[in-house]
Scaffold this motif. Structure first.
Motif, mmCIF file in Angstrom:
data_model
loop_
_atom_site.group_PDB
_atom_site.id
_atom_site.type_symbol
_atom_site.label_atom_id
_atom_site.label_comp_id
_atom_site.label_asym_id
_atom_site.label_seq_id
_atom_site.Cartn_x
_atom_site.Cartn_y
_atom_site.Cartn_z
ATOM 1 N N GLY A 1 38.962 47.518 45.516
ATOM 2 C CA GLY A 1 38.578 46.240 44.738
ATOM 3 C C GLY A 1 39.353 46.605 43.403
ATOM 4 N N PHE A 2 39.020 45.899 42.552
ATOM 5 C CA PHE A 2 39.522 45.698 41.077
ATOM 6 C C PHE A 2 38.717 46.385 39.951
ATOM 7 C CE2 PHE A 2 41.646 41.259 42.311
ATOM 8 C CZ PHE A 2 42.619 42.104 43.015
ATOM 9 N N GLY A 3 37.693 47.279 40.292
ATOM 10 C CA GLY A 3 36.958 47.892 39.211
ATOM 11 C C GLY A 3 37.782 48.712 38.469
ATOM 12 N N GLY A 4 38.715 49.442 39.117
ATOM 13 C CA GLY A 4 39.559 50.388 38.287
ATOM 14 C C GLY A 4 40.372 49.692 37.227
ATOM 15 N N LEU A 5 40.525 48.420 37.246
ATOM 16 C CA LEU A 5 41.325 47.819 36.185
ATOM 17 C C LEU A 5 40.489 48.088 34.758
ATOM 18 C CD1 LEU A 5 42.259 44.398 37.716
ATOM 19 C CD2 LEU A 5 43.682 46.369 37.501
ATOM 20 N N ILE A 6 39.058 48.078 34.976
ATOM 21 C CA ILE A 6 38.359 48.271 33.562
ATOM 22 C C ILE A 6 39.112 49.510 32.854
ATOM 23 C CG2 ILE A 6 36.110 48.673 32.723
ATOM 24 C CD1 ILE A 6 35.015 47.112 35.437
ATOM 25 N N VAL A 7 39.283 50.488 33.445
ATOM 26 C CA VAL A 7 39.594 51.869 32.867
ATOM 27 C C VAL A 7 41.535 51.891 32.983
ATOM 28 C CG1 VAL A 7 37.573 52.906 33.075
ATOM 29 C CG2 VAL A 7 39.229 53.115 34.911
ATOM 30 N N HIS B 1 49.418 45.077 44.347
ATOM 31 C CA HIS B 1 49.920 43.906 45.099
ATOM 32 C C HIS B 1 49.646 42.742 44.197
ATOM 33 C CE1 HIS B 1 50.599 41.260 48.255
ATOM 34 N NE2 HIS B 1 49.313 40.400 47.992
ATOM 35 N N ALA B 2 48.438 42.569 43.550
ATOM 36 C CA ALA B 2 48.043 41.502 42.751
ATOM 37 C C ALA B 2 48.497 41.486 41.424
ATOM 38 C CB ALA B 2 46.457 41.193 42.805
ATOM 39 N N GLN B 3 49.469 42.622 40.968
ATOM 40 C CA GLN B 3 49.963 42.483 39.583
ATOM 41 C C GLN B 3 50.407 41.241 39.215
ATOM 42 O OE1 GLN B 3 48.684 45.065 37.982
ATOM 43 N NE2 GLN B 3 49.624 44.254 36.100
ATOM 44 N N PRO B 4 51.242 40.633 39.776
ATOM 45 C CA PRO B 4 51.786 39.328 39.385
ATOM 46 C C PRO B 4 50.888 38.286 38.934
ATOM 47 C CG PRO B 4 53.095 39.982 41.053
ATOM 48 C CD PRO B 4 51.780 40.907 41.032
ATOM 49 N N ALA B 5 49.751 38.033 39.660
ATOM 50 C CA ALA B 5 48.814 37.299 39.439
ATOM 51 C C ALA B 5 47.841 37.817 38.366
ATOM 52 C CB ALA B 5 47.679 37.054 40.624
ATOM 53 N N LEU B 6 47.586 38.929 38.324
ATOM 54 C CA LEU B 6 46.793 39.642 36.962
ATOM 55 C C LEU B 6 47.430 39.378 35.655
ATOM 56 C CD1 LEU B 6 45.642 42.829 38.675
ATOM 57 C CD2 LEU B 6 44.231 40.924 38.220
ATOM 58 N N ILE C 1 43.418 34.220 44.864
ATOM 59 C CA ILE C 1 42.016 33.220 45.403
ATOM 60 C C ILE C 1 41.891 33.811 46.827
ATOM 61 C CG2 ILE C 1 41.273 30.896 46.219
ATOM 62 C CD1 ILE C 1 43.249 29.986 43.668
ATOM 63 N N GLY C 2 40.913 34.133 47.323
ATOM 64 C CA GLY C 2 40.847 34.685 48.598
ATOM 65 C C GLY C 2 41.403 36.012 49.106
ATOM 66 N N LEU C 3 41.804 36.664 47.760
ATOM 67 C CA LEU C 3 42.429 37.843 48.008
ATOM 68 C C LEU C 3 41.280 39.097 48.210
ATOM 69 C CD1 LEU C 3 45.311 39.645 48.325
ATOM 70 C CD2 LEU C 3 44.803 39.826 45.635
ATOM 71 N N GLY C 4 41.546 39.803 49.408
ATOM 72 C CA GLY C 4 40.827 40.933 49.653
ATOM 73 C C GLY C 4 39.813 40.686 50.699
ATOM 74 N N PRO C 5 39.169 41.739 51.211
ATOM 75 C CA PRO C 5 38.363 41.762 52.148
ATOM 76 C C PRO C 5 36.725 41.233 51.930
ATOM 77 C CG PRO C 5 38.205 43.915 51.709
ATOM 78 C CD PRO C 5 39.389 43.366 51.072
ATOM 79 N N GLY C 6 36.098 41.005 52.972
ATOM 80 C CA GLY C 6 34.441 40.479 52.347
ATOM 81 C C GLY C 6 34.310 39.261 52.381
ATOM 82 N N LEU C 7 32.869 38.954 52.249
ATOM 83 C CA LEU C 7 32.463 37.466 52.229
ATOM 84 C C LEU C 7 33.032 36.826 50.993
ATOM 85 C CD1 LEU C 7 30.731 35.352 53.642
ATOM 86 C CD2 LEU C 7 28.927 36.311 52.485
ATOM 87 N N THR C 8 32.788 37.921 49.868
ATOM 88 C CA THR C 8 33.331 37.241 48.500
ATOM 89 C C THR C 8 34.685 38.282 48.332
ATOM 90 O OG1 THR C 8 31.860 38.418 47.344
ATOM 91 C CG2 THR C 8 31.144 36.251 47.911
ATOM 92 N N PRO C 9 35.719 37.781 48.389
ATOM 93 C CA PRO C 9 36.950 38.722 48.261
ATOM 94 C C PRO C 9 37.063 39.277 46.837
ATOM 95 C CG PRO C 9 37.695 36.766 49.620
ATOM 96 C CD PRO C 9 36.245 36.376 49.127
ATOM 97 N N SER C 10 37.702 40.440 46.739
ATOM 98 C CA SER C 10 37.837 40.761 45.226
ATOM 99 C C SER C 10 38.450 39.792 44.256
ATOM 100 C CB SER C 10 38.663 42.035 45.342
ATOM 101 O OG SER C 10 38.041 43.166 45.896
ATOM 102 N N GLY C 11 39.384 39.309 44.597
ATOM 103 C CA GLY C 11 40.280 38.023 43.964
ATOM 104 C C GLY C 11 39.227 37.053 43.406
#
Length: 248
Positions: free
Chosen positions: A101-107, A116-121, A141-151
């Motif tokens: 996921g995107f949790g690493g962006l915090i640090v 992969h999502a860097q242009p969007a971020l 939007i809709g990026l990543g696995p799961g019911l509520t994707p990471s994006g």
């Protein structure tokens, strides 16, 4: 099946619905008007779509339910003009962020998904400081696995923080841009993003906002609560909150 929720978020409907998606401590119900609620045991925590049932039992998919609500939960507001301590969050999260996921962006840490999502971020970061929102941002939007994707969770975190940190015009602008594009993701995830557009998310995320505005926050306990939200959904949304907090 008749259900009585002891507490529910303000976006939870009452009345008849049908079970759609089941997890070990919660399940989603869709109502006739297309709205969703997440029925869960108390350990699921309070949130805008959550209805907590003391006598929780796992049903079968497509089972009919009738839901009533005893009380409503809304998140607390931050004090005016809060002083944000983003450094305390970064320090507390440095050895705790998940690899997924995107949790690493915090640090400032990246993985294959965030790379992969860097242009969007980057498009969203430019927008947060006052530039036009580029179409590249819709990659999230809709990026990543799961019911509520990471994006989606990241975008929800942005919306929650913009509302909480007195940047509501930006929150409204982001929602106007997002709403017609939410067909790119699931209806359940879109419902969570819509709640975030009203400034509401899981109580663990609002606890993080309160901690960011405090000089004596217990970040260990606060991040324990974040880690308990979905697989990595809590961390993904917190990354969105942190992106706004760094500029506040």
């Amino acid at each position: 099946m008749n259900l009585a929720a002891s507490v529910a978020g303000r976006f939870v409907p009452e009345g008849e619905g049908e079970v759609r998606t089941i997890f070990h401590r919660s399940y989603y119900v869709v109502f006739a008007d297309g709205r969703y609620a997440c029925i869960g045991d108390p350990s699921a925590g309070r949130g805008p779509l959550n209805a907590l049932v003391d006598d929780f039992r796992v049903p079968v998919v497509s089972a009919p339910v009738v839901l009533s609500v005893a009380s409503r939960w809304t998140p607390p507001a931050l004090p005016p003009n809060p002083l944000i301590d983003i450094g305390a969050l970064e320090y507390a999260a440095r050895d705790r962020v998940p690899r997924e996921g995107f949790g690493g962006l915090i640090v400032g840490a990246h993985n294959s998904l965030s790379s992969h999502a860097q242009p969007a971020l980057e498009a969203l970061e430019r927008w947060l400081i006052g530039n036009a929102l580029d179409d590249e941002a819709q990659m999230l939007i809709g990026l990543g696995p799961g019911l509520t994707p990471s994006g989606d969770d990241y975008l929800g975190g942005l919306l929650i923080a913009l509302n909480a940190l007195e940047r509501r015009p930006q929150a409204r602008a982001l929602w106007r841009w997002l709403e017609p594009r939410l067909k790119r993701t699931s209806a359940i995830s879109a419902a969570h993003v819509a709640a975030a557009a009203e400034g509401e998310g899981h109580e663990a995320l609002h606890a993080c906002l309160e901690a960011l505005a405090s000089r004596s926050a217990d970040w260990t306990q606060t991040l324990d609560r974040v880690a308990n939200v979905g697989h990595v959904s809590g961390w993904d949304a917190l990354a969105g909150i942190a992106a706004v907090a760094k500029l506040s």
